[in-house]
Every structure is written in C-alpha cells, then in structure tokens.
Design a protein around this motif. Structure first.
Motif, PDB file in Angstrom:
ATOM      1  N   VAL A 208       0.840  -1.202   0.000  1.00 27.15           N
ATOM      2  CA  VAL A 208       0.000   0.000   0.000  1.00 27.15           C
ATOM      3  C   VAL A 208       0.873   1.250   0.000  1.00 27.15           C
ATOM      4  N   GLU A 209       0.271   2.340  -0.463  1.00 31.17           N
ATOM      5  CA  GLU A 209       0.933   3.646  -0.398  1.00 31.17           C
ATOM      6  C   GLU A 209       0.120   4.503   0.561  1.00 31.17           C
ATOM      7  N   VAL A 210       0.812   5.107   1.502  1.00 33.05           N
ATOM      8  CA  VAL A 210       0.130   5.832   2.577  1.00 33.05           C
ATOM      9  C   VAL A 210       0.509   7.305   2.547  1.00 33.05           C
ATOM     10  N   THR A 211      -0.503   8.149   2.694  1.00 37.57           N
ATOM     11  CA  THR A 211      -0.262   9.583   2.894  1.00 37.57           C
ATOM     12  C   THR A 211      -0.756   9.917   4.291  1.00 37.57           C
ATOM     13  N   LEU A 212       0.125  10.456   5.120  1.00 42.20           N
ATOM     14  CA  LEU A 212      -0.287  10.797   6.477  1.00 42.20           C
ATOM     15  C   LEU A 212      -1.018  12.134   6.491  1.00 42.20           C
ATOM     16  N   THR A 213      -1.908  12.303   7.433  1.00 42.01           N
ATOM     17  CA  THR A 213      -2.697  13.526   7.554  1.00 42.01           C
ATOM     18  C   THR A 213      -1.775  14.743   7.711  1.00 42.01           C
ATOM     19  N   GLY A 214      -2.019  15.744   6.907  1.00 46.09           N
ATOM     20  CA  GLY A 214      -1.256  16.988   7.017  1.00 46.09           C
ATOM     21  C   GLY A 214       0.119  16.942   6.382  1.00 46.09           C
ATOM     22  N   ARG A 215       0.478  15.828   5.735  1.00 46.90           N
ATOM     23  CA  ARG A 215       1.796  15.704   5.075  1.00 46.90           C
ATOM     24  C   ARG A 215       1.586  15.546   3.581  1.00 46.90           C
ATOM     25  N   ALA A 216       2.494  16.087   2.795  1.00 52.32           N
ATOM     26  CA  ALA A 216       2.380  15.956   1.343  1.00 52.32           C
ATOM     27  C   ALA A 216       3.034  14.652   0.872  1.00 52.32           C
ATOM     28  N   ARG A 218       4.430  10.736   0.513  1.00 52.76           N
ATOM     29  CA  ARG A 218       3.818   9.412   0.635  1.00 52.76           C
ATOM     30  C   ARG A 218       4.905   8.375   0.840  1.00 52.76           C
ATOM     31  N   PHE A 219       4.545   7.236   1.418  1.00 51.56           N
ATOM     32  CA  PHE A 219       5.511   6.150   1.531  1.00 51.56           C
ATOM     33  C   PHE A 219       4.793   4.823   1.334  1.00 51.56           C
ATOM     34  N   GLU A 220       5.590   3.802   1.007  1.00 52.12           N
ATOM     35  CA  GLU A 220       5.004   2.486   0.770  1.00 52.12           C
ATOM     36  C   GLU A 220       5.231   1.567   1.965  1.00 52.12           C
ATOM     37  N   GLN A 228      -5.236  -4.532  18.464  1.00 52.26           N
ATOM     38  CA  GLN A 228      -6.439  -4.650  19.307  1.00 52.26           C
ATOM     39  C   GLN A 228      -7.194  -3.330  19.468  1.00 52.26           C
ATOM     40  N   GLN A 229      -6.545  -2.224  19.139  1.00 51.74           N
ATOM     41  CA  GLN A 229      -7.231  -0.921  19.198  1.00 51.74           C
ATOM     42  C   GLN A 229      -7.736  -0.485  17.826  1.00 51.74           C
ATOM     43  N   GLY A 230      -7.605  -1.355  16.820  1.00 53.96           N
ATOM     44  CA  GLY A 230      -8.076  -1.001  15.478  1.00 53.96           C
ATOM     45  C   GLY A 230      -7.089  -0.144  14.715  1.00 53.96           C
ATOM     46  N   ARG A 231      -5.847  -0.022  15.248  1.00 58.10           N
ATOM     47  CA  ARG A 231      -4.840   0.794  14.545  1.00 58.10           C
ATOM     48  C   ARG A 231      -4.227   0.017  13.393  1.00 58.10           C
ATOM     49  N   LEU A 232      -3.866   0.759  12.361  1.00 54.21           N
ATOM     50  CA  LEU A 232      -3.257   0.178  11.167  1.00 54.21           C
ATOM     51  C   LEU A 232      -1.835  -0.293  11.476  1.00 54.21           C
ATOM     52  N   ARG A 233      -1.517  -1.521  11.084  1.00 50.68           N
ATOM     53  CA  ARG A 233      -0.147  -2.051  11.248  1.00 50.68           C
ATOM     54  C   ARG A 233       0.498  -2.120   9.879  1.00 50.68           C
ATOM     55  N   LEU A 234       1.635  -1.503   9.757  1.00 52.00           N
ATOM     56  CA  LEU A 234       2.330  -1.433   8.461  1.00 52.00           C
ATOM     57  C   LEU A 234       3.780  -1.794   8.643  1.00 52.00           C
ATOM     58  N   VAL A 235       4.297  -2.649   7.738  1.00 55.30           N
ATOM     59  CA  VAL A 235       5.742  -2.859   7.717  1.00 55.30           C
ATOM     60  C   VAL A 235       6.285  -1.989   6.588  1.00 55.30           C
ATOM     61  N   THR A 236       7.146  -1.064   6.934  1.00 57.73           N
ATOM     62  CA  THR A 236       7.666  -0.132   5.936  1.00 57.73           C
ATOM     63  C   THR A 236       8.912  -0.709   5.268  1.00 57.73           C
ATOM     64  N   SER A 237       9.439   0.027   4.307  1.00 64.23           N
ATOM     65  CA  SER A 237      10.568  -0.483   3.535  1.00 64.23           C
ATOM     66  C   SER A 237      11.780  -0.761   4.417  1.00 64.23           C
ATOM     67  N   ALA A 240      10.450  -1.996   9.466  1.00 62.99           N
ATOM     68  CA  ALA A 240      10.006  -1.641  10.807  1.00 62.99           C
ATOM     69  C   ALA A 240       8.485  -1.693  10.851  1.00 62.99           C
ATOM     70  N   LEU A 241       7.947  -2.236  11.939  1.00 55.40           N
ATOM     71  CA  LEU A 241       6.497  -2.258  12.093  1.00 55.40           C
ATOM     72  C   LEU A 241       6.047  -0.919  12.670  1.00 55.40           C
ATOM     73  N   GLN A 242       5.179  -0.234  11.947  1.00 56.49           N
ATOM     74  CA  GLN A 242       4.649   1.054  12.407  1.00 56.49           C
ATOM     75  C   GLN A 242       3.154   0.898  12.652  1.00 56.49           C
ATOM     76  N   VAL A 243       2.647   1.668  13.604  1.00 60.99           N
ATOM     77  CA  VAL A 243       1.227   1.592  13.943  1.00 60.99           C
ATOM     78  C   VAL A 243       0.619   2.987  13.832  1.00 60.99           C
ATOM     79  N   TYR A 244      -0.528   3.095  13.154  1.00 58.79           N
ATOM     80  CA  TYR A 244      -1.146   4.410  12.944  1.00 58.79           C
ATOM     81  C   TYR A 244      -2.614   4.393  13.340  1.00 58.79           C
ATOM     82  N   GLU A 245      -3.054   5.453  13.999  1.00 65.91           N
ATOM     83  CA  GLU A 245      -4.477   5.666  14.287  1.00 65.91           C
ATOM     84  C   GLU A 245      -5.173   6.018  12.971  1.00 65.91           C
ATOM     85  N   PRO A 246      -6.480   5.667  12.816  1.00 63.47           N
ATOM     86  CA  PRO A 246      -7.196   6.044  11.594  1.00 63.47           C
ATOM     87  C   PRO A 246      -7.087   7.543  11.290  1.00 63.47           C
ATOM     88  N   SER A 247      -7.132   8.391  12.300  1.00 63.27           N
ATOM     89  CA  SER A 247      -7.107   9.838  12.050  1.00 63.27           C
ATOM     90  C   SER A 247      -5.741  10.308  11.530  1.00 63.27           C
TER      91      SER A 247
END
Ligand code: BTN
Length: 256
Positions: A208-216, A218-220, A228-237, A240-247
């Motif tokens: 997936v390609e992700v754009t974070l809120t308020g940032r121009a 993007r990263f894959e 368990q909190q419904g946060r997005l789990r992403l392994v980046t290039s 590293a495992l990163q976790v993001y809130e929907p907002s």
C-alpha cells in the motif's frame, strides 16, 4: 423525539426495532442532520446535495442510493470508541454479504469494495461527547459516474451484486439492525472478537501507499492488519512495524 424536535424537512418518521427513523427527500448531509438528534435516531435521505466522505472528500449521493446516518450512544471514555468506524464498516459488509452480495472485502479502515470498485463507505463523526453519528453511503440502484465521470469504473452497485427483493427502506432497516448488533457486541465483549474476524479477511499482505494527515509526502509499506485498538499495522521499507491511528492516515492506496 417529539414533533417539536423533528427537522422541518422530514417527510416521515417511523419507530422500528428500537430506532426512530426519519426520511428526508433532500438534505446537504444526513450526518449533519443526525448530529443534533438523540441516540437511536436515524436519518435517511433520497438525495444529499453535500454528501461528505472521509478525509474531507465529497460523496456523490444521487437518487437510488442508500444515504443513512445512525446516532449511537458512546458512554465512557472517548478512546474506547475509536474502533467504532472499523466495527461499523465490518458490520455493514457482513450484513450485505448475508443479503447475497458475494466477494465483498474491506479496505482499511472501512471502505467496502468488490475487487477495486467501491460499493459503500462509512463516515463516523462525533458531534457530541455522548453519541457518535455513523453515516453509511451505499450505491444500490444509482449511477454515481453520471454525476461524476471520474468515478467511471471505480464504483460498484448492490443491484448488480445481490438480486433479492429489497428496496432502500428495507436496506436501511438491515443496516440499522447490523449497527445495533455491533454496538451491543462492542459494549458487552469489546473489540477483540471483531478484530480477529477482520484480520482473517485481511490476511493476504498487500502493498500500500500511505499519505499521512497533514503531510504531502507518501511512503510504501505492507499492510499487516490491525491491532487490538483497530490501529493500522504497516511494515515499511525499512522492515520496521509502524502503527497508525485512523485519524493519522489521510489516504491508503492499494498498489497490488
Ligand atoms: C467514505 O468512504 O469516504 C465515506 C462515505 C460516507 C457517505 C455517507 S452517506 C450518509 C452520510 N452522510 C454523509 O454526508 N456522509 C455519509
């Protein structure tokens, strides 16, 4: 709700299965209208002139689609309800599958797709501390690509997927029933049982390609489901495992 609190534009109000359901011919957004109504109210409009999608996008809401907003109680801490958008999307997708629409899938956090075409979207908004408005937009008999030609090939319609006997009113009831059920599950059991089912459906890793809120920029990354909190789990290039809130995520685009 009594007659004095009914929006003046409502053409009908029904009491069904614990909901007070208002029907409106046309409004800007059913979510906005529902924002001032008490818990267990719902608003359905035939047409929205200013339908809103997630992350500030417009939502085409032409005649023949289901445009519905449901107000649910959210007692206690606000953070406890941050999983409501995912749970609501999952519950609507399950209800549509039960209706005979096969091959549906969820794209995080709550887009309901067939292949890469969008069938339905969910926008949850908190106008008050003690309630949330769950807005559901479902393409049924409508033609969003006529109103917006850029949507050609991008949308799906329930009428092409499930051929049972339903109309917009019965579909509204089906969605409200699903929302009530998932709200009860969240209240009694918490998110765990739902998150396990969500992650089963998402088991194939997707780039997936992700754009974070308020940032121009993007990263894959590789989508790894939710925690368990419904946060997005992403392994980046960088592995590293990163976790993001929907907002925190403005846009998640699937690459393959
Ligand atoms: C999305 O996928 O971006 C969410 C779309 C949500 C659309 C629905 S239609 C009923 C309710 N009223 C709105 O203005 N938006 C939601």
């Amino acid at each position: 709700m009594n007659a004095t609190t009914l929006p003046t534009t409502a053409t009908g109000s029904l009491q069904q299965e614990g909901w007070t359901i208002l029907h409106i011919e046309e409004t800007a957004s059913t979510n906005t209208l529902a924002g001032s109504l008490p818990a267990w109210s719902a608003v359905r409009a035939a047409v929205q002139t200013g339908g809103r999608g997630r992350t500030g996008r417009a939502w085409i809401s032409d005649q023949g689609g289901l445009w519905l907003s449901a107000v649910v109680p959210c007692p206690g801490e606000r953070a406890r309800w941050s999983i409501l958008p995912l749970a609501a999307g999952w519950s609507v997708a399950s209800a549509l599958t039960d209706l005979g629409a096969h091959g549906l899938r969820l794209r995080w956090p709550n887009d309901i797709l067939v292949g890469h075409r969008k069938l339905a979207g969910v926008l949850v908004e908190r106008f008050r501390d003690d309630t949330a408005v769950i807005g559901v937009g479902l393409n049924v008999f409508n033609h969003p690509e006529v109103a917006d030609p850029t949507l050609a090939g991008e949308t799906a319609r329930l009428a092409d997927l499930a051929h049972g006997s339903y109309d917009l009113e019965s579909l509204g009831r089906t969605v409200l029933r699903a929302i009530r059920r998932v709200h009860r599950t969240l209240t009694t059991d918490g998110f765990r049982s739902i998150s396990e089912q969500l992650n089963l459906g998402w088991s194939a890793p997707r780039r997936v390609e992700v754009t974070l809120t308020g940032r121009a920029s993007r990263f894959e990354g590789h989508f790894q489901g939710i925690d368990q909190q419904g946060r997005l789990r992403l392994v980046t290039s960088r592995d590293a495992l990163q976790v993001y809130e929907p907002s925190e995520v403005a846009l998640l685009r699937e690459i393959d």
